[in-house]
Design a protein around this motif. Structure first.
Motif, PDB file in Angstrom:
ATOM      1  N   TYR A 115      -5.458  36.559   2.734  1.00  0.00           N
ATOM      2  CA  TYR A 115      -5.991  35.210   2.595  1.00  0.00           C
ATOM      3  C   TYR A 115      -6.279  34.949   1.128  1.00  0.00           C
ATOM      4  CZ  TYR A 115      -9.176  31.257   3.434  1.00  0.00           C
ATOM      5  OH  TYR A 115      -9.769  30.030   3.435  1.00  0.00           O
ATOM      6  N   ALA A 116      -5.868  33.788   0.628  1.00  0.00           N
ATOM      7  CA  ALA A 116      -6.101  33.431  -0.774  1.00  0.00           C
ATOM      8  C   ALA A 116      -6.519  31.974  -0.857  1.00  0.00           C
ATOM      9  CB  ALA A 116      -4.851  33.663  -1.611  1.00  0.00           C
ATOM     10  N   ARG A 117      -7.348  31.661  -1.863  1.00  0.00           N
ATOM     11  CA  ARG A 117      -7.806  30.286  -2.085  1.00  0.00           C
ATOM     12  C   ARG A 117      -7.738  29.958  -3.554  1.00  0.00           C
ATOM     13  NH1 ARG A 117     -13.279  31.924   0.534  1.00  0.00           N
ATOM     14  NH2 ARG A 117     -12.580  33.686  -0.655  1.00  0.00           N
ATOM     15  N   MET A 118      -7.301  28.743  -3.857  1.00  0.00           N
ATOM     16  CA  MET A 118      -7.412  28.209  -5.214  1.00  0.00           C
ATOM     17  C   MET A 118      -8.732  27.464  -5.262  1.00  0.00           C
ATOM     18  SD  MET A 118      -3.635  26.830  -6.116  1.00  0.00           S
ATOM     19  CE  MET A 118      -2.246  27.930  -6.199  1.00  0.00           C
TER      20      MET A 118
ATOM     21  N   ARG B  46      -8.977  33.217  -5.502  1.00  0.00           N
ATOM     22  CA  ARG B  46      -9.839  34.188  -4.806  1.00  0.00           C
ATOM     23  C   ARG B  46      -9.061  34.765  -3.640  1.00  0.00           C
ATOM     24  NH1 ARG B  46     -14.486  36.953  -5.169  1.00  0.00           N
ATOM     25  NH2 ARG B  46     -15.372  37.475  -3.163  1.00  0.00           N
ATOM     26  N   TYR B  47      -8.894  36.082  -3.645  1.00  0.00           N
ATOM     27  CA  TYR B  47      -8.203  36.790  -2.570  1.00  0.00           C
ATOM     28  C   TYR B  47      -9.231  37.458  -1.662  1.00  0.00           C
ATOM     29  CZ  TYR B  47      -3.873  36.350  -5.261  1.00  0.00           C
ATOM     30  OH  TYR B  47      -2.787  35.869  -5.947  1.00  0.00           O
ATOM     31  N   GLY B  48      -8.989  37.467  -0.359  1.00  0.00           N
ATOM     32  CA  GLY B  48      -9.840  38.165   0.593  1.00  0.00           C
ATOM     33  C   GLY B  48     -11.023  37.345   1.064  1.00  0.00           C
TER      34      GLY B  48
ATOM     35  N   LEU C  62     -15.794  41.442   0.140  1.00  0.00           N
ATOM     36  CA  LEU C  62     -14.583  42.252   0.010  1.00  0.00           C
ATOM     37  C   LEU C  62     -13.516  41.544  -0.822  1.00  0.00           C
ATOM     38  CD1 LEU C  62     -14.241  43.605   3.653  1.00  0.00           C
ATOM     39  CD2 LEU C  62     -14.997  44.857   1.629  1.00  0.00           C
ATOM     40  N   GLY C  63     -13.755  40.287  -1.159  1.00  0.00           N
ATOM     41  CA  GLY C  63     -12.792  39.505  -1.926  1.00  0.00           C
ATOM     42  C   GLY C  63     -12.850  39.814  -3.415  1.00  0.00           C
ATOM     43  N   PHE C  64     -11.844  39.345  -4.128  1.00  0.00           N
ATOM     44  CA  PHE C  64     -11.799  39.528  -5.576  1.00  0.00           C
ATOM     45  C   PHE C  64     -11.124  38.323  -6.217  1.00  0.00           C
ATOM     46  CE2 PHE C  64      -8.152  41.522  -3.631  1.00  0.00           C
ATOM     47  CZ  PHE C  64      -7.080  41.144  -4.420  1.00  0.00           C
ATOM     48  N   ASP C  65     -11.467  38.062  -7.476  1.00  0.00           N
ATOM     49  CA  ASP C  65     -10.962  36.910  -8.222  1.00  0.00           C
ATOM     50  C   ASP C  65      -9.859  37.327  -9.187  1.00  0.00           C
ATOM     51  OD1 ASP C  65     -12.946  35.394  -7.009  1.00  0.00           O
ATOM     52  OD2 ASP C  65     -14.342  35.648  -8.669  1.00  0.00           O
TER      53      ASP C  65
END
Length: 101
Positions: A70-73, A38-40, A44-47
């Motif tokens: 910003y990114a998350r796994m 997941r970015y952002g 406003l984020g996108f997968d």
């Protein structure tokens, strides 16, 4: 580095966060669990790279240039469980986990 985390069932749970950094992680189980990057922030984020684990094959998540923000796994599991995965930071190039788990 191999990590194990206790994950509660329900919505998406963040395993690793990246700020202006690259990273790679490998997952294998639990079968049926979903993983993604997941970015952002917020709406406003996108997968990207959404995959389902099968318990046999390794699945790879790769955080690249999109993490200049910003990114998350993240992972989503049907039942509360422990999840073991292999993660590398700093843009290390890997095609498979260093140690099979």
């Amino acid at each position: 580095m191999i990590k194990t985390k206790h994950i509660s069932s329900g919505d998406w749970r963040t395993l690793e966060s990246f700020w202006n950094a690259k990273g790679i992680a490998f997952f294998k189980s639990p079968p049926g669990a979903q993983i993604k990057v997941r970015y952002g922030y917020g709406w406003l984020g996108f997968d990207r790279q959404k995959q389902t684990l099968d318990g046999f094959d390794y699945k790879k998540l790769d955080v690249g240039l999109g993490s200049l923000g910003y990114a998350r796994m993240q992972i989503k599991v049907a039942q509360t469980t422990d999840v073991t995965y292999d993660v590398y930071g700093d843009g290390v190039a890997r095609l498979s986990p260093e140690i099979k788990f």
